[in-house]
Design an enzyme around this catalytic site. Structure first.
Site, PDB file in Angstrom:
ATOM      1  N   GLU A  15       0.782  -1.255  -0.099  1.00 16.40           N
ATOM      2  CA  GLU A  15      -0.112   0.163   0.212  1.00 16.40           C
ATOM      3  C   GLU A  15       0.789   1.179  -0.041  1.00 16.40           C
ATOM      4  O   GLU A  15       1.850   1.227   0.810  1.00 16.40           O
ATOM      5  CB  GLU A  15      -0.914  -0.059   1.284  1.00 16.40           C
ATOM      6  CG  GLU A  15      -1.717   1.191   1.400  1.00 16.40           C
ATOM      7  CD  GLU A  15      -2.345   1.532   2.619  1.00 16.40           C
ATOM      8  OE1 GLU A  15      -3.587   0.724   2.861  1.00 16.40           O
ATOM      9  OE2 GLU A  15      -1.884   2.380   3.349  1.00 16.40           O
ATOM     10  N   ASP A  24     -14.236   7.187   6.949  1.00 18.39           N
ATOM     11  CA  ASP A  24     -14.531   7.445   8.351  1.00 18.39           C
ATOM     12  C   ASP A  24     -15.289   8.710   8.203  1.00 18.39           C
ATOM     13  O   ASP A  24     -14.935   9.615   7.463  1.00 18.39           O
ATOM     14  CB  ASP A  24     -13.082   7.886   9.180  1.00 18.39           C
ATOM     15  CG  ASP A  24     -12.516   6.610   9.159  1.00 18.39           C
ATOM     16  OD1 ASP A  24     -12.888   5.410   9.737  1.00 18.39           O
ATOM     17  OD2 ASP A  24     -11.188   6.649   9.322  1.00 18.39           O
ATOM     18  N   ALA A  40     -20.139   0.879   2.644  1.00 24.32           N
ATOM     19  CA  ALA A  40     -19.362   0.358   1.571  1.00 24.32           C
ATOM     20  C   ALA A  40     -20.208  -0.465   0.424  1.00 24.32           C
ATOM     21  O   ALA A  40     -20.083  -0.507  -0.602  1.00 24.32           O
ATOM     22  CB  ALA A  40     -18.231  -0.235   2.226  1.00 24.32           C
ATOM     23  N   TYR A  82     -11.989  -6.204   9.308  1.00 26.02           N
ATOM     24  CA  TYR A  82     -11.431  -6.014  10.564  1.00 26.02           C
ATOM     25  C   TYR A  82     -11.255  -7.000  11.484  1.00 26.02           C
ATOM     26  O   TYR A  82     -12.324  -7.780  12.067  1.00 26.02           O
ATOM     27  CB  TYR A  82     -12.352  -4.868  11.410  1.00 26.02           C
ATOM     28  CG  TYR A  82     -12.609  -3.588  10.360  1.00 26.02           C
ATOM     29  CD1 TYR A  82     -11.543  -2.430  10.294  1.00 26.02           C
ATOM     30  CD2 TYR A  82     -13.477  -3.511   9.427  1.00 26.02           C
ATOM     31  CE1 TYR A  82     -11.780  -1.405   9.273  1.00 26.02           C
ATOM     32  CE2 TYR A  82     -13.774  -2.499   8.483  1.00 26.02           C
ATOM     33  CZ  TYR A  82     -12.917  -1.386   8.500  1.00 26.02           C
ATOM     34  OH  TYR A  82     -12.729  -0.548   7.625  1.00 26.02           O
ATOM     35  N   HIS A  92     -15.023  -3.693  13.354  1.00 26.32           N
ATOM     36  CA  HIS A  92     -15.021  -2.249  13.116  1.00 26.32           C
ATOM     37  C   HIS A  92     -15.249  -1.550  14.210  1.00 26.32           C
ATOM     38  O   HIS A  92     -16.058  -2.008  15.079  1.00 26.32           O
ATOM     39  CB  HIS A  92     -15.814  -2.120  11.984  1.00 26.32           C
ATOM     40  CG  HIS A  92     -15.720  -0.767  11.474  1.00 26.32           C
ATOM     41  ND1 HIS A  92     -16.714   0.218  11.912  1.00 26.32           N
ATOM     42  CD2 HIS A  92     -14.771  -0.017  10.785  1.00 26.32           C
ATOM     43  CE1 HIS A  92     -16.427   1.586  11.586  1.00 26.32           C
ATOM     44  NE2 HIS A  92     -15.326   1.413  10.625  1.00 26.32           N
ATOM     45  N   GLN A 105       3.376   6.804  15.932  1.00 32.57           N
ATOM     46  CA  GLN A 105       2.660   6.414  14.800  1.00 32.57           C
ATOM     47  C   GLN A 105       1.636   5.024  15.211  1.00 32.57           C
ATOM     48  O   GLN A 105       0.583   5.079  14.961  1.00 32.57           O
ATOM     49  CB  GLN A 105       3.562   6.084  13.908  1.00 32.57           C
ATOM     50  CG  GLN A 105       2.957   5.112  12.686  1.00 32.57           C
ATOM     51  CD  GLN A 105       4.040   4.118  12.014  1.00 32.57           C
ATOM     52  OE1 GLN A 105       4.958   3.554  12.736  1.00 32.57           O
ATOM     53  NE2 GLN A 105       3.862   3.487  10.967  1.00 32.57           N
ATOM     54  N   LYS A 151       7.815   3.926   2.597  1.00 23.11           N
ATOM     55  CA  LYS A 151       9.168   3.340   2.661  1.00 23.11           C
ATOM     56  C   LYS A 151       9.702   2.399   2.124  1.00 23.11           C
ATOM     57  O   LYS A 151       9.821   1.362   2.548  1.00 23.11           O
ATOM     58  CB  LYS A 151       9.368   3.509   4.138  1.00 23.11           C
ATOM     59  CG  LYS A 151       8.754   4.694   4.947  1.00 23.11           C
ATOM     60  CD  LYS A 151       9.856   5.685   5.106  1.00 23.11           C
ATOM     61  CE  LYS A 151       9.445   6.993   5.827  1.00 23.11           C
ATOM     62  NZ  LYS A 151       8.616   7.385   6.692  1.00 23.11           N
TER      63      LYS A 151
HETATM   64  P1  FAD Z   1     -18.344  -0.532   5.923  1.00 26.59           P
HETATM   65  O1  FAD Z   1     -18.209  -1.707   5.534  1.00 26.59           O
HETATM   66  O2  FAD Z   1     -19.548   0.489   5.447  1.00 26.59           O
HETATM   67  O3  FAD Z   1     -18.739  -0.527   7.681  1.00 26.59           O
HETATM   68  C1  FAD Z   1     -18.583   0.695   8.447  1.00 26.59           C
HETATM   69  C2  FAD Z   1     -19.514   0.304   9.730  1.00 26.59           C
HETATM   70  O4  FAD Z   1     -21.109   0.229   9.430  1.00 26.59           O
HETATM   71  C3  FAD Z   1     -19.024  -1.177  10.252  1.00 26.59           C
HETATM   72  O5  FAD Z   1     -19.237  -0.901  11.858  1.00 26.59           O
HETATM   73  C4  FAD Z   1     -20.061  -2.188  10.006  1.00 26.59           C
HETATM   74  O6  FAD Z   1     -20.513  -3.150  10.563  1.00 26.59           O
HETATM   75  C5  FAD Z   1     -21.502  -1.210   9.661  1.00 26.59           C
HETATM   76  N1  FAD Z   1     -22.361  -1.544   8.682  1.00 26.59           N
HETATM   77  C6  FAD Z   1     -21.503  -2.039   7.310  1.00 26.59           C
HETATM   78  N2  FAD Z   1     -22.645  -2.293   6.455  1.00 26.59           N
HETATM   79  C7  FAD Z   1     -23.755  -1.941   7.221  1.00 26.59           C
HETATM   80  C8  FAD Z   1     -25.285  -2.399   6.849  1.00 26.59           C
HETATM   81  N3  FAD Z   1     -25.833  -2.670   5.738  1.00 26.59           N
HETATM   82  N4  FAD Z   1     -26.086  -1.819   7.822  1.00 26.59           N
HETATM   83  C9  FAD Z   1     -25.923  -1.453   9.094  1.00 26.59           C
HETATM   84  N5  FAD Z   1     -24.339  -1.387   9.533  1.00 26.59           N
HETATM   85  C10 FAD Z   1     -23.298  -1.757   8.578  1.00 26.59           C
HETATM   86  N6  FAD Z   1     -10.037   5.314   4.456  1.00 26.59           N
HETATM   87  C11 FAD Z   1      -9.802   6.026   3.676  1.00 26.59           C
HETATM   88  O7  FAD Z   1     -10.411   7.322   4.005  1.00 26.59           O
HETATM   89  N7  FAD Z   1      -9.119   6.090   2.455  1.00 26.59           N
HETATM   90  C12 FAD Z   1      -8.500   4.859   2.403  1.00 26.59           C
HETATM   91  O8  FAD Z   1      -7.718   4.677   1.407  1.00 26.59           O
HETATM   92  C13 FAD Z   1      -8.706   3.727   3.262  1.00 26.59           C
HETATM   93  N8  FAD Z   1      -8.098   2.677   3.125  1.00 26.59           N
HETATM   94  C14 FAD Z   1      -8.281   1.628   3.952  1.00 26.59           C
HETATM   95  C15 FAD Z   1      -7.899   0.238   3.446  1.00 26.59           C
HETATM   96  C16 FAD Z   1      -7.853  -0.762   4.273  1.00 26.59           C
HETATM   97  C17 FAD Z   1      -7.449  -2.316   4.190  1.00 26.59           C
HETATM   98  C18 FAD Z   1      -8.594  -0.653   5.565  1.00 26.59           C
HETATM   99  C19 FAD Z   1      -8.945  -1.980   6.499  1.00 26.59           C
HETATM  100  C20 FAD Z   1      -9.602   0.550   5.792  1.00 26.59           C
HETATM  101  C21 FAD Z   1      -8.986   1.667   5.030  1.00 26.59           C
HETATM  102  N9  FAD Z   1      -9.673   2.815   5.362  1.00 26.59           N
HETATM  103  C22 FAD Z   1      -9.549   4.017   4.499  1.00 26.59           C
HETATM  104  C23 FAD Z   1     -10.631   2.995   6.529  1.00 26.59           C
HETATM  105  C24 FAD Z   1     -12.078   2.973   6.255  1.00 26.59           C
HETATM  106  O9  FAD Z   1     -12.719   4.096   5.310  1.00 26.59           O
HETATM  107  C25 FAD Z   1     -12.672   3.037   7.832  1.00 26.59           C
HETATM  108  O10 FAD Z   1     -12.313   2.007   8.548  1.00 26.59           O
HETATM  109  C26 FAD Z   1     -14.065   3.429   7.839  1.00 26.59           C
HETATM  110  O11 FAD Z   1     -14.529   3.595   9.055  1.00 26.59           O
HETATM  111  C27 FAD Z   1     -14.993   1.966   7.262  1.00 26.59           C
HETATM  112  O12 FAD Z   1     -14.872   1.585   6.000  1.00 26.59           O
HETATM  113  P2  FAD Z   1     -15.753   0.541   5.362  1.00 26.59           P
HETATM  114  O13 FAD Z   1     -15.548   0.484   4.012  1.00 26.59           O
HETATM  115  O14 FAD Z   1     -15.256  -0.698   6.164  1.00 26.59           O
HETATM  116  O15 FAD Z   1     -17.300   0.811   6.010  1.00 26.59           O
END
Ligand code: FAD
Length: 288
Positions: free
Chosen positions: A17, A109, A126, A146, A150, A213, A273
């Site tokens: 990444e 977030d 998502a 996660y 999460h 960090q 890095k």
């Molecule tokens: P979701 O899958 O939507 O889940 C978010 C929360 O909602 C969870 O608690 C889940 O249980 C709940 N949920 C999901 N679907 C539903 C539903 N249908 N009904 C009710 N509840 C639901 N952030 C950035 O801004 N930029 C990045 O480039 C980035 N890269 C990342 C790469 C990785 C590998 C990871 C693990 C995270 C990354 N993140 C990034 C962080 C991510 O955006 C956050 O963790 C964010 O809070 C959740 O994103 P998600 O897509 O997992 O959300």
């Protein structure tokens, strides 16, 4: 090439990444880091996406450069929390124009000052973004997951049900949040299998570089620290070269354990890095 096809190759997959530049004047530095990382020939390189804009445009540019200049498959991250559905359609069209075939589709977030969330003009989760991208077609889609749940979710069971729904909406593979306790990853992998989540799960590994960090990352993500890891950080936090060396050793040990236990792949959070990624690749070279 679709990452789902790369993952079918049967061997161990190592991917990296990187994050895009925050400002135009930082572009060359990121290009240089990507050039060095590309020499290590990872299976693909992912490029993060700034939730609040700013770096968003550069995600597509750096992703295209990874493919066109270095011949390595790129995975563009995309979050939906700060964009309208129309804006998301425009961004995905731009990615397609640039030849990007792989998207890590996430919610992002929720900004603390976002009083409008949920906003009907935006995708809420998502899974909604993934459904839209699948409807448009032509992309291989990854999702975030996660191992310790999460941070917003009340319990693991609910999070796993939401994850199953997300995968059913069209995720071709998953990448985990960073973790320092492999036991948590293995438990999570078993729970996913029991829930019928059958797509490849790539383990996210971050070599520690400095103590602040790690504190910041863990506060944001809720990732737990093992006693062994905590002792290491406490002992070497005042000695950055020692902490870096110990951090690389810890990440290597995690990777050897993951490889021995047949992980589908490992995604290294390189923090741009190349020297750290190079050391790690050297440490596991005979295992690949
Ligand atoms: P979701 O899958 O939507 O889940 C978010 C929360 O909602 C969870 O608690 C889940 O249980 C709940 N949920 C999901 N679907 C539903 C539903 N249908 N009904 C009710 N509840 C639901 N952030 C950035 O801004 N930029 C990045 O480039 C980035 N890269 C990342 C790469 C990785 C590998 C990871 C693990 C995270 C990354 N993140 C990034 C962080 C991510 O955006 C956050 O963790 C964010 O809070 C959740 O994103 P998600 O897509 O997992 O959300």
């Amino acid at each position: 090439m679709y990452i789902s096809d790369i993952l079918k190759n049967g061997g161990l997959n190592i991917s990296f990444e990187v994050f895009p530049p925050k400002k135009t004047e930082m572009f060359e530095g990121v290009q240089a880091a990507v050039s060095e990382l590309a020499k290590l020939r990872p299976d693909f390189i992912s490029v993060t996406y700034g939730a609040g804009g700013g770096t968003s445009a550069y995600t597509a540019d750096i992703s295209a450069e990874i493919q066109d200049k270095h011949g390595i498959t790129a995975l563009s991250h995309l979050t939906c929390v700060a964009s309208t559905k129309d804006e998301i359609d425009a961004i995905s069209a731009k990615l397609r124009e640039k030849g990007i075939e792989n998207i890590l589709a996430m919610r992002g977030d929720i900004p603390e000052d976002d009083k409008d969330f949920p906003n009907p003009q935006h995708f809420r989760y998502a899974c909604d973004l993934i459904s839209r991208l699948k409807e448009k077609g032509g992309f291989c889609i990854g999702g975030a997951c996660y191992p310790e749940g999460h941070i917003e979710c009340p319990n693991m069971e609910t999070d796993l049900n939401n994850l199953r729904h997300k995968v059913d909406c069209g995720c071709d593979f998953l990448i985990t949040q960073l973790f320092f306790d492999n036991a948590a990853f293995f438990r999570f992998r078993d729970k996913c299998a029991a829930k019928g989540i059958n797509v490849p799960i790539l383990a996210g590994i971050m070599p520690v570089q400095n103590a602040s960090q790690i504190k910041r990352m863990c506060a944001l993500s809720g990732a737990s620290l093992t006693p062994k890891f905590t002792k290491m950080v406490e002992k070497y936090q005042g000695d950055p070269p020692a902490l870096l060396q110990a951090g690389i050793a810890y990440a290597t040990e995690q990777m050897v354990d993951l490889i021995s236990n047949d992980a589908d792949g490992i995604h290294v959070y390189t923090m741009n890095k190349p020297h750290i990624a190079a050391k790690i690749m050297e440490n596991i070279s005979a295992l690949l």
